[in-house]
Design a protein around this motif. Structure first.
Motif, PDB file in Angstrom:
ATOM      1  N   GLY A  52       8.373  45.635 -42.440  1.00  0.00           N
ATOM      2  CA  GLY A  52       9.597  45.728 -43.213  1.00  0.00           C
ATOM      3  C   GLY A  52       9.906  44.452 -43.970  1.00  0.00           C
ATOM      4  N   ARG A  53      11.014  44.491 -44.699  1.00  0.00           N
ATOM      5  CA  ARG A  53      11.463  43.317 -45.442  1.00  0.00           C
ATOM      6  C   ARG A  53      11.773  42.193 -44.457  1.00  0.00           C
ATOM      7  NH1 ARG A  53      15.084  40.153 -47.880  1.00  0.00           N
ATOM      8  NH2 ARG A  53      16.716  40.653 -46.361  1.00  0.00           N
ATOM      9  N   THR A  54      11.426  40.991 -44.809  1.00  0.00           N
ATOM     10  CA  THR A  54      11.564  39.736 -44.046  1.00  0.00           C
ATOM     11  C   THR A  54      10.470  39.550 -43.008  1.00  0.00           C
ATOM     12  OG1 THR A  54      12.952  40.347 -42.098  1.00  0.00           O
ATOM     13  CG2 THR A  54      14.094  39.959 -44.210  1.00  0.00           C
ATOM     14  N   GLU A  55       9.620  40.548 -42.777  1.00  0.00           N
ATOM     15  CA  GLU A  55       8.651  40.453 -41.671  1.00  0.00           C
ATOM     16  C   GLU A  55       7.343  39.808 -42.113  1.00  0.00           C
ATOM     17  OE1 GLU A  55      10.011  43.838 -38.589  1.00  0.00           O
ATOM     18  OE2 GLU A  55       8.674  44.537 -40.188  1.00  0.00           O
ATOM     19  N   TYR A  56       6.453  39.607 -41.161  1.00  0.00           N
ATOM     20  CA  TYR A  56       5.213  38.855 -41.348  1.00  0.00           C
ATOM     21  C   TYR A  56       4.238  39.324 -40.271  1.00  0.00           C
ATOM     22  CZ  TYR A  56       8.029  36.633 -37.810  1.00  0.00           C
ATOM     23  OH  TYR A  56       8.840  36.446 -36.722  1.00  0.00           O
ATOM     24  N   ALA A  57       2.963  39.030 -40.472  1.00  0.00           N
ATOM     25  CA  ALA A  57       1.914  39.595 -39.624  1.00  0.00           C
ATOM     26  C   ALA A  57       2.078  39.236 -38.151  1.00  0.00           C
ATOM     27  CB  ALA A  57       0.546  39.134 -40.133  1.00  0.00           C
ATOM     28  N   GLU A  58       2.411  37.989 -37.849  1.00  0.00           N
ATOM     29  CA  GLU A  58       2.459  37.541 -36.453  1.00  0.00           C
ATOM     30  C   GLU A  58       3.456  38.344 -35.621  1.00  0.00           C
ATOM     31  OE1 GLU A  58       0.642  34.180 -38.673  1.00  0.00           O
ATOM     32  OE2 GLU A  58       2.330  35.539 -39.018  1.00  0.00           O
ATOM     33  N   LYS A  59       4.479  38.861 -36.249  1.00  0.00           N
ATOM     34  CA  LYS A  59       5.490  39.625 -35.517  1.00  0.00           C
ATOM     35  C   LYS A  59       4.878  40.824 -34.813  1.00  0.00           C
ATOM     36  CE  LYS A  59      10.029  41.792 -36.187  1.00  0.00           C
ATOM     37  NZ  LYS A  59      11.170  41.934 -37.118  1.00  0.00           N
ATOM     38  N   TYR A  60       3.757  41.314 -35.326  1.00  0.00           N
ATOM     39  CA  TYR A  60       3.131  42.511 -34.774  1.00  0.00           C
ATOM     40  C   TYR A  60       1.855  42.215 -33.991  1.00  0.00           C
ATOM     41  CZ  TYR A  60       6.621  45.132 -37.269  1.00  0.00           C
ATOM     42  OH  TYR A  60       7.832  45.637 -37.689  1.00  0.00           O
ATOM     43  N   GLY A  61       1.687  40.959 -33.583  1.00  0.00           N
ATOM     44  CA  GLY A  61       0.529  40.631 -32.752  1.00  0.00           C
ATOM     45  C   GLY A  61       0.538  41.392 -31.439  1.00  0.00           C
ATOM     46  N   SER A  62       1.703  41.479 -30.799  1.00  0.00           N
ATOM     47  CA  SER A  62       1.768  42.203 -29.524  1.00  0.00           C
ATOM     48  C   SER A  62       1.514  43.691 -29.732  1.00  0.00           C
ATOM     49  CB  SER A  62       3.132  41.984 -28.859  1.00  0.00           C
ATOM     50  OG  SER A  62       4.194  42.461 -29.669  1.00  0.00           O
ATOM     51  N   THR A  63       1.937  44.228 -30.890  1.00  0.00           N
ATOM     52  CA  THR A  63       1.653  45.630 -31.209  1.00  0.00           C
ATOM     53  C   THR A  63       0.155  45.841 -31.369  1.00  0.00           C
ATOM     54  OG1 THR A  63       3.789  45.797 -32.331  1.00  0.00           O
ATOM     55  CG2 THR A  63       2.179  47.509 -32.802  1.00  0.00           C
ATOM     56  N   ALA A  64      -0.518  44.874 -32.003  1.00  0.00           N
ATOM     57  CA  ALA A  64      -1.978  44.958 -32.117  1.00  0.00           C
ATOM     58  C   ALA A  64      -2.621  44.986 -30.744  1.00  0.00           C
ATOM     59  CB  ALA A  64      -2.504  43.776 -32.927  1.00  0.00           C
ATOM     60  N   GLY A  65      -2.063  44.197 -29.800  1.00  0.00           N
ATOM     61  CA  GLY A  65      -2.591  44.215 -28.437  1.00  0.00           C
ATOM     62  C   GLY A  65      -2.417  45.564 -27.778  1.00  0.00           C
ATOM     63  N   GLU A  66      -1.290  46.210 -28.018  1.00  0.00           N
ATOM     64  CA  GLU A  66      -1.055  47.540 -27.449  1.00  0.00           C
ATOM     65  C   GLU A  66      -2.025  48.559 -28.032  1.00  0.00           C
ATOM     66  OE1 GLU A  66       0.823  48.389 -25.006  1.00  0.00           O
ATOM     67  OE2 GLU A  66       1.906  46.515 -24.722  1.00  0.00           O
ATOM     68  N   PHE A  67      -2.269  48.473 -29.323  1.00  0.00           N
ATOM     69  CA  PHE A  67      -3.216  49.417 -29.916  1.00  0.00           C
ATOM     70  C   PHE A  67      -4.645  49.109 -29.489  1.00  0.00           C
ATOM     71  CE2 PHE A  67       0.176  50.678 -32.929  1.00  0.00           C
ATOM     72  CZ  PHE A  67       0.070  52.054 -32.749  1.00  0.00           C
ATOM     73  N   ALA A  68      -4.961  47.847 -29.268  1.00  0.00           N
ATOM     74  CA  ALA A  68      -6.299  47.503 -28.774  1.00  0.00           C
ATOM     75  C   ALA A  68      -6.557  48.176 -27.425  1.00  0.00           C
ATOM     76  CB  ALA A  68      -6.439  45.989 -28.658  1.00  0.00           C
ATOM     77  N   LYS A  69      -5.535  48.190 -26.563  1.00  0.00           N
ATOM     78  CA  LYS A  69      -5.674  48.864 -25.265  1.00  0.00           C
ATOM     79  C   LYS A  69      -5.947  50.354 -25.432  1.00  0.00           C
ATOM     80  CE  LYS A  69      -2.318  45.774 -23.050  1.00  0.00           C
ATOM     81  NZ  LYS A  69      -0.950  45.705 -22.451  1.00  0.00           N
ATOM     82  N   SER A 129      10.668  50.351 -41.776  1.00  0.00           N
ATOM     83  CA  SER A 129      11.748  49.962 -42.677  1.00  0.00           C
ATOM     84  C   SER A 129      11.246  49.960 -44.126  1.00  0.00           C
ATOM     85  CB  SER A 129      12.318  48.613 -42.251  1.00  0.00           C
ATOM     86  OG  SER A 129      13.584  48.384 -42.827  1.00  0.00           O
ATOM     87  N   MET A 130      11.304  48.816 -44.840  1.00  0.00           N
ATOM     88  CA  MET A 130      10.792  48.779 -46.200  1.00  0.00           C
ATOM     89  C   MET A 130       9.343  49.233 -46.247  1.00  0.00           C
ATOM     90  SD  MET A 130      10.517  45.577 -48.887  1.00  0.00           S
ATOM     91  CE  MET A 130       8.943  44.946 -48.258  1.00  0.00           C
ATOM     92  N   GLY A 131       8.576  48.872 -45.211  1.00  0.00           N
ATOM     93  CA  GLY A 131       7.192  49.322 -45.133  1.00  0.00           C
ATOM     94  C   GLY A 131       7.082  50.827 -45.020  1.00  0.00           C
ATOM     95  N   GLY A 132       8.159  51.490 -44.583  1.00  0.00           N
ATOM     96  CA  GLY A 132       8.173  52.944 -44.548  1.00  0.00           C
ATOM     97  C   GLY A 132       8.257  53.544 -45.941  1.00  0.00           C
ATOM     98  N   ALA A 133       8.980  52.876 -46.838  1.00  0.00           N
ATOM     99  CA  ALA A 133       9.021  53.322 -48.228  1.00  0.00           C
ATOM    100  C   ALA A 133       7.676  53.063 -48.906  1.00  0.00           C
ATOM    101  CB  ALA A 133      10.145  52.609 -48.977  1.00  0.00           C
ATOM    102  N   ILE A 134       7.138  51.865 -48.700  1.00  0.00           N
ATOM    103  CA  ILE A 134       5.824  51.547 -49.261  1.00  0.00           C
ATOM    104  C   ILE A 134       4.772  52.491 -48.698  1.00  0.00           C
ATOM    105  CG2 ILE A 134       4.040  49.766 -49.439  1.00  0.00           C
ATOM    106  CD1 ILE A 134       6.339  47.679 -49.130  1.00  0.00           C
ATOM    107  N   GLY A 135       4.853  52.730 -47.383  1.00  0.00           N
ATOM    108  CA  GLY A 135       3.860  53.561 -46.724  1.00  0.00           C
ATOM    109  C   GLY A 135       3.903  55.006 -47.170  1.00  0.00           C
ATOM    110  N   LEU A 136       5.089  55.560 -47.392  1.00  0.00           N
ATOM    111  CA  LEU A 136       5.154  56.960 -47.807  1.00  0.00           C
ATOM    112  C   LEU A 136       4.578  57.141 -49.198  1.00  0.00           C
ATOM    113  CD1 LEU A 136       5.789  59.853 -47.415  1.00  0.00           C
ATOM    114  CD2 LEU A 136       8.208  59.391 -47.852  1.00  0.00           C
ATOM    115  N   ARG A 137       4.890  56.215 -50.113  1.00  0.00           N
ATOM    116  CA  ARG A 137       4.260  56.331 -51.438  1.00  0.00           C
ATOM    117  C   ARG A 137       2.743  56.194 -51.314  1.00  0.00           C
ATOM    118  NH1 ARG A 137       5.174  55.548 -57.229  1.00  0.00           N
ATOM    119  NH2 ARG A 137       7.435  55.239 -56.984  1.00  0.00           N
ATOM    120  N   ALA A 138       2.268  55.302 -50.438  1.00  0.00           N
ATOM    121  CA  ALA A 138       0.822  55.136 -50.258  1.00  0.00           C
ATOM    122  C   ALA A 138       0.183  56.412 -49.713  1.00  0.00           C
ATOM    123  CB  ALA A 138       0.545  53.963 -49.325  1.00  0.00           C
ATOM    124  N   VAL A 139       0.865  57.067 -48.765  1.00  0.00           N
ATOM    125  CA  VAL A 139       0.351  58.328 -48.230  1.00  0.00           C
ATOM    126  C   VAL A 139       0.246  59.369 -49.342  1.00  0.00           C
ATOM    127  CG1 VAL A 139       0.907  60.272 -46.704  1.00  0.00           C
ATOM    128  CG2 VAL A 139       1.109  57.932 -45.861  1.00  0.00           C
TER     129      VAL A 139
END
Length: 325
Positions: A52-69, A129-139
């Motif tokens: 989303g707006r204001t976010e950055y890659a590191e914020k989702y490092g733990s999410t990457a760990g969850e998906f790695a599992k 969030s904002m990535g949801g708007a970007i993502g839906l157009r991308a889909v």
């Protein structure tokens, strides 16, 4: 395409081992950053996390760990104007975009990088969030995702009854009067998580995740972002209107909405999902805006449901014809 190594702040990311980041140039010569984690055993495909707006890659490092599992690789994007990507205004604290569809240039560069790195297919997308708007157009436009998921997607922006007319005046008349780079009234140039205490915040009910976000920005203040510009607001309102006019794609979809959502428009999300024949809306009782930053007892089941959707649609594949336009 050409890309080069970029920093990834692993001291705060908390992602799985082997993470890396790259600088990319978009078709309009903006520099963005994409981080990726490709752990051994990531055989179920790649999750593209659109923040989303204001976010950055590191914020989702733990999410990457969850998906790695769960057997997935993952990447996350620093959109133009935020994170370590090129800031677009003289004051780097202001979030800005010239035209909202410009974010699709960032998407295309990300897809090209995923192709160059041979990230596991099929590919999936999660837009927050904002990535949801970007993502839906991308889909809709790229047709290269086997399935998609959204959390608190910005398919409409929430305003109080008092702020709604004022915000529209600011967005449309402000830009016409040459104030597009100014910020809307009542907004702040300071980072929300650094200026707002946990009590009463509108992002998460989990104090540990809120502190994680604070710690990340304290350690690396260059990642922080404040209020959006008037032009960003106008462009976002126009993009939301476009999104709501489009027929639902046939891509399988799962969308999560916090019951206490106060940033995006709950009515717009419910309306969009109501006519998505291959989509399901899950509402999280008392949940705030950032479902993936909620406590483990909320976040875990959400990730399980997303992974189950993705695994159930592996046979959709990732059409090669859609990867480069």
């Amino acid at each position: 395409m050409t890309f080069s190594p970029a920093p990834l702040f692993e001291d705060v990311a908390g992602g799985p081992a082997g993470g890396a980041a790259h600088w990319l140039k978009t078709s309009d010569d903006k520099r963005i950053r994409v981080a990726h984690w490709r752990p051994e055993g990531a055989t179920n495909g790649t999750v593209m996390l659109f923040p989303g707006r204001t976010e950055y890659a590191e914020k989702y490092g733990s999410t990457a760990g969850e998906f790695a599992k769960r057997g997935f690789a993952m990447l996350a994007v620093d959109w133009r104007g935020q994170g370590l990507a090129d800031r677009l205004l003289e004051d780097p604290r202001v979030g800005h975009v010239d035209h909202f569809p410009d974010y699709q240039r960032d998407v295309q560069a990300t897809l090209d990088l995923a192709t160059e790195l041979d990230l596991p297919q099929p590919w999936y997308v999660i837009g927050h969030s904002m990535g949801g708007a970007i993502g839906l157009r991308a889909v809709i436009e790229h047709k290269c995702f086997a399935a998609c998921a959204f959390t608190g997607p910005m398919w409409g922006i929430f305003f109080t009854p008092i702020m709604k007319p004022l915000s529209r005046v600011t967005a449309y008349w402000g830009t016409r009067l040459g104030l597009g780079e100014w910020t809307p009234p009542t907004t702040s140039l300071e980072s929300y998580v650094l200026s707002q205490p946990f009590e009463g915040n509108v992002l998460t009910r989990d104090p540990a995740m809120f502190k994680m976000m604070q710690d990340q920005l304290t350690a690396h203040p260059e990642l922080a972002l404040g209020a959006p510009s008037n032009l960003w607001l106008r462009e976002s309102l126009d993009e939301c209107a476009w999104i709501m006019e489009q027929p639902a794609p046939d891509t399988p979809c799962l969308t999560f909405l916090g019951g206490h959502e106060q940033i995006v428009d709950r009515k717009a999300i419910r309306a969009r999902m109501a006519d998505w024949p291959n989509g399901t809306l899950v509402e999280i009782p008392n949940g705030e805006h950032e479902v993936l930053m909620e406590a483990p007892d909320v976040r875990g089941p959400v990730l399980d449901q997303i992974a189950a959707l993705f695994l159930a649609n592996q046979s959709n594949g990732t059409p090669e014809r859609a990867l480069t336009r």
